[in-house]
Design a protein around this motif. Structure first.
Motif, PDB file in Angstrom:
ATOM      1  N   TYR A 331       0.857  -1.186   0.000  1.00 32.08           N
ATOM      2  CA  TYR A 331       0.000   0.000   0.000  1.00 32.08           C
ATOM      3  C   TYR A 331       0.896   1.240   0.000  1.00 32.08           C
ATOM      4  CZ  TYR A 331      -3.732  -3.183   1.508  1.00 32.08           C
ATOM      5  OH  TYR A 331      -4.646  -4.205   1.590  1.00 32.08           O
ATOM      6  N   ILE A 332       0.610   2.180  -0.891  1.00 30.22           N
ATOM      7  CA  ILE A 332       1.462   3.359  -1.035  1.00 30.22           C
ATOM      8  C   ILE A 332       0.565   4.592  -1.108  1.00 30.22           C
ATOM      9  CG2 ILE A 332       3.460   4.282  -2.280  1.00 30.22           C
ATOM     10  CD1 ILE A 332       3.311   1.586  -3.913  1.00 30.22           C
ATOM     11  N   THR A 333       0.993   5.685  -0.487  1.00 36.85           N
ATOM     12  CA  THR A 333       0.198   6.911  -0.513  1.00 36.85           C
ATOM     13  C   THR A 333       0.090   7.478  -1.917  1.00 36.85           C
ATOM     14  OG1 THR A 333       2.174   8.221   0.009  1.00 36.85           O
ATOM     15  CG2 THR A 333       0.763   7.565   1.855  1.00 36.85           C
ATOM     16  N   HIS A 334       1.108   7.267  -2.748  1.00 32.16           N
ATOM     17  CA  HIS A 334       1.151   7.804  -4.104  1.00 32.16           C
ATOM     18  C   HIS A 334       1.517   6.706  -5.102  1.00 32.16           C
ATOM     19  CE1 HIS A 334       1.612  11.335  -1.582  1.00 32.16           C
ATOM     20  NE2 HIS A 334       1.385  12.119  -2.621  1.00 32.16           N
ATOM     21  N   GLU A 335       1.109   6.895  -6.335  1.00 30.78           N
ATOM     22  CA  GLU A 335       1.544   5.987  -7.394  1.00 30.78           C
ATOM     23  C   GLU A 335       3.070   6.012  -7.456  1.00 30.78           C
ATOM     24  OE1 GLU A 335       1.270   5.450 -12.270  1.00 30.78           O
ATOM     25  OE2 GLU A 335       0.203   7.091 -11.264  1.00 30.78           O
ATOM     26  N   PRO A 336       3.724   4.862  -7.414  1.00 30.28           N
ATOM     27  CA  PRO A 336       5.192   4.832  -7.399  1.00 30.28           C
ATOM     28  C   PRO A 336       5.788   5.267  -8.743  1.00 30.28           C
ATOM     29  CG  PRO A 336       4.308   2.614  -7.559  1.00 30.28           C
ATOM     30  CD  PRO A 336       3.139   3.518  -7.317  1.00 30.28           C
ATOM     31  N   CYS A 337       6.979   5.840  -8.677  1.00 31.31           N
ATOM     32  CA  CYS A 337       7.685   6.248  -9.890  1.00 31.31           C
ATOM     33  C   CYS A 337       8.072   5.004 -10.696  1.00 31.31           C
ATOM     34  CB  CYS A 337       8.912   7.072  -9.542  1.00 31.31           C
ATOM     35  SG  CYS A 337      10.200   6.155  -8.659  1.00 31.31           S
ATOM     36  N   GLY A 355      -2.685   5.509  -3.365  1.00 34.04           N
ATOM     37  CA  GLY A 355      -3.634   6.583  -3.147  1.00 34.04           C
ATOM     38  C   GLY A 355      -3.712   7.579  -4.271  1.00 34.04           C
ATOM     39  N   LYS A 356      -2.726   8.455  -4.366  1.00 30.17           N
ATOM     40  CA  LYS A 356      -2.792   9.528  -5.367  1.00 30.17           C
ATOM     41  C   LYS A 356      -2.110   9.118  -6.659  1.00 30.17           C
ATOM     42  CE  LYS A 356      -1.802  14.370  -6.268  1.00 30.17           C
ATOM     43  NZ  LYS A 356      -1.214  15.645  -5.797  1.00 30.17           N
ATOM     44  N   ARG A 357      -2.818   9.285  -7.756  1.00 32.26           N
ATOM     45  CA  ARG A 357      -2.256   9.021  -9.083  1.00 32.26           C
ATOM     46  C   ARG A 357      -1.209  10.083  -9.426  1.00 32.26           C
ATOM     47  NH1 ARG A 357      -5.027   7.312 -14.594  1.00 32.26           N
ATOM     48  NH2 ARG A 357      -6.176   5.958 -13.175  1.00 32.26           N
ATOM     49  N   MET A 358      -0.097   9.633 -10.004  1.00 27.38           N
ATOM     50  CA  MET A 358       0.989  10.531 -10.407  1.00 27.38           C
ATOM     51  C   MET A 358       1.252  10.324 -11.902  1.00 27.38           C
ATOM     52  SD  MET A 358       1.645  11.915  -7.461  1.00 27.38           S
ATOM     53  CE  MET A 358       3.266  12.680  -7.465  1.00 27.38           C
ATOM     54  N   GLY A 363       4.670   4.871 -12.695  1.00 27.25           N
ATOM     55  CA  GLY A 363       4.930   3.799 -13.630  1.00 27.25           C
ATOM     56  C   GLY A 363       3.825   2.770 -13.751  1.00 27.25           C
ATOM     57  N   LEU A 364       2.770   2.841 -12.906  1.00 25.16           N
ATOM     58  CA  LEU A 364       1.759   1.780 -12.896  1.00 25.16           C
ATOM     59  C   LEU A 364       0.574   2.053 -13.811  1.00 25.16           C
ATOM     60  CD1 LEU A 364       1.554   0.644  -9.156  1.00 25.16           C
ATOM     61  CD2 LEU A 364       2.953  -0.259 -11.017  1.00 25.16           C
ATOM     62  N   THR A 365       0.105   3.292 -13.871  1.00 30.20           N
ATOM     63  CA  THR A 365      -1.088   3.579 -14.663  1.00 30.20           C
ATOM     64  C   THR A 365      -0.771   3.549 -16.154  1.00 30.20           C
ATOM     65  OG1 THR A 365      -0.664   5.947 -14.347  1.00 30.20           O
ATOM     66  CG2 THR A 365      -2.264   4.909 -12.898  1.00 30.20           C
ATOM     67  N   ALA A 366      -1.738   3.067 -16.931  1.00 29.25           N
ATOM     68  CA  ALA A 366      -1.562   3.002 -18.380  1.00 29.25           C
ATOM     69  C   ALA A 366      -2.411   4.033 -19.106  1.00 29.25           C
ATOM     70  CB  ALA A 366      -1.922   1.604 -18.888  1.00 29.25           C
ATOM     71  N   ASP A 367      -3.494   4.483 -18.464  1.00 32.94           N
ATOM     72  CA  ASP A 367      -4.326   5.489 -19.100  1.00 32.94           C
ATOM     73  C   ASP A 367      -3.815   6.881 -18.758  1.00 32.94           C
ATOM     74  OD1 ASP A 367      -4.973   5.069 -16.482  1.00 32.94           O
ATOM     75  OD2 ASP A 367      -7.142   5.077 -16.761  1.00 32.94           O
ATOM     76  N   THR A 368      -4.411   7.898 -19.350  1.00 41.09           N
ATOM     77  CA  THR A 368      -3.890   9.254 -19.216  1.00 41.09           C
ATOM     78  C   THR A 368      -4.368   9.918 -17.941  1.00 41.09           C
ATOM     79  OG1 THR A 368      -5.726  10.001 -20.595  1.00 41.09           O
ATOM     80  CG2 THR A 368      -3.629   9.581 -21.684  1.00 41.09           C
ATOM     81  N   ALA A 369      -3.902  11.132 -17.731  1.00 38.45           N
ATOM     82  CA  ALA A 369      -4.161  11.856 -16.487  1.00 38.45           C
ATOM     83  C   ALA A 369      -5.645  12.123 -16.295  1.00 38.45           C
ATOM     84  CB  ALA A 369      -3.404  13.182 -16.493  1.00 38.45           C
ATOM     85  N   LEU A 370      -6.032  12.218 -15.029  1.00 35.29           N
ATOM     86  CA  LEU A 370      -7.412  12.549 -14.706  1.00 35.29           C
ATOM     87  C   LEU A 370      -7.681  14.019 -14.990  1.00 35.29           C
ATOM     88  CD1 LEU A 370      -7.716  10.736 -11.273  1.00 35.29           C
ATOM     89  CD2 LEU A 370      -8.560   9.949 -13.474  1.00 35.29           C
ATOM     90  N   GLN A 371      -8.941  14.342 -15.195  1.00 38.37           N
ATOM     91  CA  GLN A 371      -9.318  15.728 -15.375  1.00 38.37           C
ATOM     92  C   GLN A 371      -9.120  16.496 -14.067  1.00 38.37           C
ATOM     93  OE1 GLN A 371     -10.385  17.260 -18.074  1.00 38.37           O
ATOM     94  NE2 GLN A 371     -10.868  15.602 -19.500  1.00 38.37           N
ATOM     95  N   LYS A 372      -8.781  17.753 -14.147  1.00 43.80           N
ATOM     96  CA  LYS A 372      -8.723  18.575 -12.938  1.00 43.80           C
ATOM     97  C   LYS A 372     -10.121  18.614 -12.336  1.00 43.80           C
ATOM     98  CE  LYS A 372      -4.843  21.500 -14.315  1.00 43.80           C
ATOM     99  NZ  LYS A 372      -4.382  22.864 -14.554  1.00 43.80           N
ATOM    100  N   PRO A 373     -10.331  18.754 -11.006  1.00 44.85           N
ATOM    101  CA  PRO A 373      -9.268  19.006 -10.032  1.00 44.85           C
ATOM    102  C   PRO A 373      -8.687  17.749  -9.398  1.00 44.85           C
ATOM    103  CG  PRO A 373     -11.390  19.248  -8.987  1.00 44.85           C
ATOM    104  CD  PRO A 373     -11.658  18.874 -10.424  1.00 44.85           C
ATOM    105  N   LYS A 374      -8.921  16.580  -9.988  1.00 42.79           N
ATOM    106  CA  LYS A 374      -8.401  15.343  -9.404  1.00 42.79           C
ATOM    107  C   LYS A 374      -6.877  15.335  -9.382  1.00 42.79           C
ATOM    108  CE  LYS A 374     -12.223  12.958  -8.666  1.00 42.79           C
ATOM    109  NZ  LYS A 374     -12.593  12.383  -7.369  1.00 42.79           N
ATOM    110  N   GLY A 375      -6.247  15.958 -10.348  1.00 44.44           N
ATOM    111  CA  GLY A 375      -4.794  15.966 -10.396  1.00 44.44           C
ATOM    112  C   GLY A 375      -4.291  17.274 -10.945  1.00 44.44           C
ATOM    113  N   ASP A 376      -2.987  17.505 -10.808  1.00 43.57           N
ATOM    114  CA  ASP A 376      -2.394  18.745 -11.301  1.00 43.57           C
ATOM    115  C   ASP A 376      -2.049  18.653 -12.776  1.00 43.57           C
ATOM    116  OD1 ASP A 376      -2.423  19.777  -8.680  1.00 43.57           O
ATOM    117  OD2 ASP A 376      -0.594  18.681  -8.231  1.00 43.57           O
ATOM    118  N   ALA A 377      -1.963  17.455 -13.303  1.00 45.22           N
ATOM    119  CA  ALA A 377      -1.536  17.273 -14.685  1.00 45.22           C
ATOM    120  C   ALA A 377      -2.628  17.691 -15.665  1.00 45.22           C
ATOM    121  CB  ALA A 377      -1.163  15.818 -14.936  1.00 45.22           C
TER     122      ALA A 377
END
Length: 421
Positions: A331-337, A355-358, A363-377
């Protein structure tokens, strides 16, 4: 020595308040590709009794056509099963409805236009034959040879790969063309496997992530690292046994003092790297060896640095044998690099929850960034590696979930998407 503690006890007085939320399975890289990739195909309206003859004519005209490449698509379909946008192209709501090619036809309903006698035939990808050549072949065959008008072949977009779930097949059937679901997922873990494991993890996932939050906060308050934490759990006996707890310590010097935060710091002291190293030393200790007798390079911060980490490090709750982290959950607070994702894979973890997608560094997610305000990307960006499930390229695979908090404000970590967790 602190007495051994199961995961469910001894956490309340540590200030660990379980997070409320849900687990969302990650999509594999191939699943994402399957959801996005389409090709252009011809469809043809034919009288029902001539569907077989038309099929033979097409096979004769395109002898190299590999129908196995699109066997997930229904070949012959009744009007009522067509997606609405295709129905409208064939039946525009006007007494003198225009044909799909823009020309006008009278309102008389021909045999092929009757919903009960017409069939809609998926011919081939447009790359298999030119439109003019297809029409030329068809007008020489029954029933088109004696028809008052030439055959009408429309071009539509269809999914290039098989659906990965019944839900996806139903959605594609509404959006593109009727699709068959084979009750399997050739591009990732089967939905039943994910459901079974998700049900097992869900009751305690919020607690484990809250403990990871606490581990990250402790090292952050000491100036050692980012507010990132990691918890490793053994659930092979049906209950959670916390094997290791570690926070990020990228800015902790070998002497135990905080260092400057003006650079990326020690990458070997990311929370995941530290937790895995602590598991290795713990196995040695449980096996009767002195882990301190094994030389450890200075960059490997593989001993507990906070009281919270020490509390679980002293428990003798892991078998002495077995490959490093096989059958363990992380279990990790953030998506690991990317580096930490590969460490998780090569350490042979069973399952991973973060917890938080990065999306810009994870390195784990395969789809693209979430829409704001879920993430900064910015939406549509991201590495898209999907390292957790690439069996044709990597020597291990594991199940992975993203945790979505019911209330986003309960997540105490607030690092930006550009941080390497």
């Amino acid at each position: 020595m602190v007495a051994d503690e199961p995961a469910s006890s001894g956490l309340e007085h540590l200030g660990v308040v379980p997070r409320t939320g849900s687990l969302v399975p990650l999509k594999t890289k191939d699943e994402v590709r399957a959801a996005l990739e389409t090709f252009e195909a011809y469809i043809l309206e034919v009288p029902a009794r001539w569907a077989g003859a038309v099929k033979d004519a097409i096979q004769e005209a395109i002898p190299d056509l590999k129908t196995s490449d699109f066997q997930h698509l229904r070949r012959v379909v009744q009007f009522k099963y067509l997606p609405l946008h295709i129905q409208r192209r064939y039946r525009p709501p006007h007494p003198s409805r225009p044909r799909g090619d823009g020309s006008e036809e009278d309102s008389e309903v021909t045999e092929a236009e009757d919903d009960d006698t017409a069939r809609y035939f998926l011919v081939s990808p447009t790359t298999a034959i030119e439109h003019a050549t297809l029409i030329k072949v068809l007008v020489q065959k029954t029933p088109f040879g004696d028809a008052a008008r030439p055959p009408w072949a429309l071009t539509i977009s269809v999914p290039a790969l098989s659906p990965t779930s019944a839900e996806q097949a139903a959605q594609w059937s509404l959006e593109y063309w009727p699709v068959a679901y084979k009750n399997t997922n050739p591009y990732g873990p089967h939905s039943s496997l994910l459901a079974r494991n998700g049900l097992e993890l869900a009751p305690d996932a919020g607690t484990m992530l809250a403990l990871a939050d606490a581990a990250g906060k402790h090292v952050h308050d000491m100036g050692f690292g980012e507010q990132i934490g990691c918890v490793i759990v053994d659930r092979t006996a049906g209950v959670n046994e916390i094997v290791a707890v570690a926070g990020d310590a990228r800015w902790r010097s070998p002497c135990g003092e905080p260092t400057s935060h003006n650079d990326p710091g020690n990458v070997m002291a990311h929370a995941v790297q530290r937790a895995i190293a602590i598991v290795g030393k713990k196995r040695l200790r449980v096996a009767g060896s002195d882990p301190d007798s094994v030389p450890s390079p200075a960059p490997f911060c593989d001993t507990p640095v906070t009281d919270l980490e020490k509390r679980f490090h002293t428990n003798t709750n892991i078998p002495p044998n077995g490959y490093l982290c096989v059958d363990l959950d992380i279990y990790i607070t953030h998506e690991p690099c990317v580096m930490c994702s590969m460490a998780i894979l090569h350490s042979r973890f069973r399952r991973c929850i973060f917890g938080k997608r990065m999306p810009l560094t994870g390195g784990l997610t395969a789809d693209t960034a979430l829409q704001k305000p879920k993430g900064d990307a910015v939406a549509g960006t991201g590495l898209g590696h999907g390292i957790f499930w690439r069996p044709s390229e990597l020597n291990w695979k594991f199940l992975a979930w993203e945790w979505l908090d019911t209330d986003a404000t309960t997540m105490i970590t607030n690092n930006t998407d550009t941080l390497q967790a």
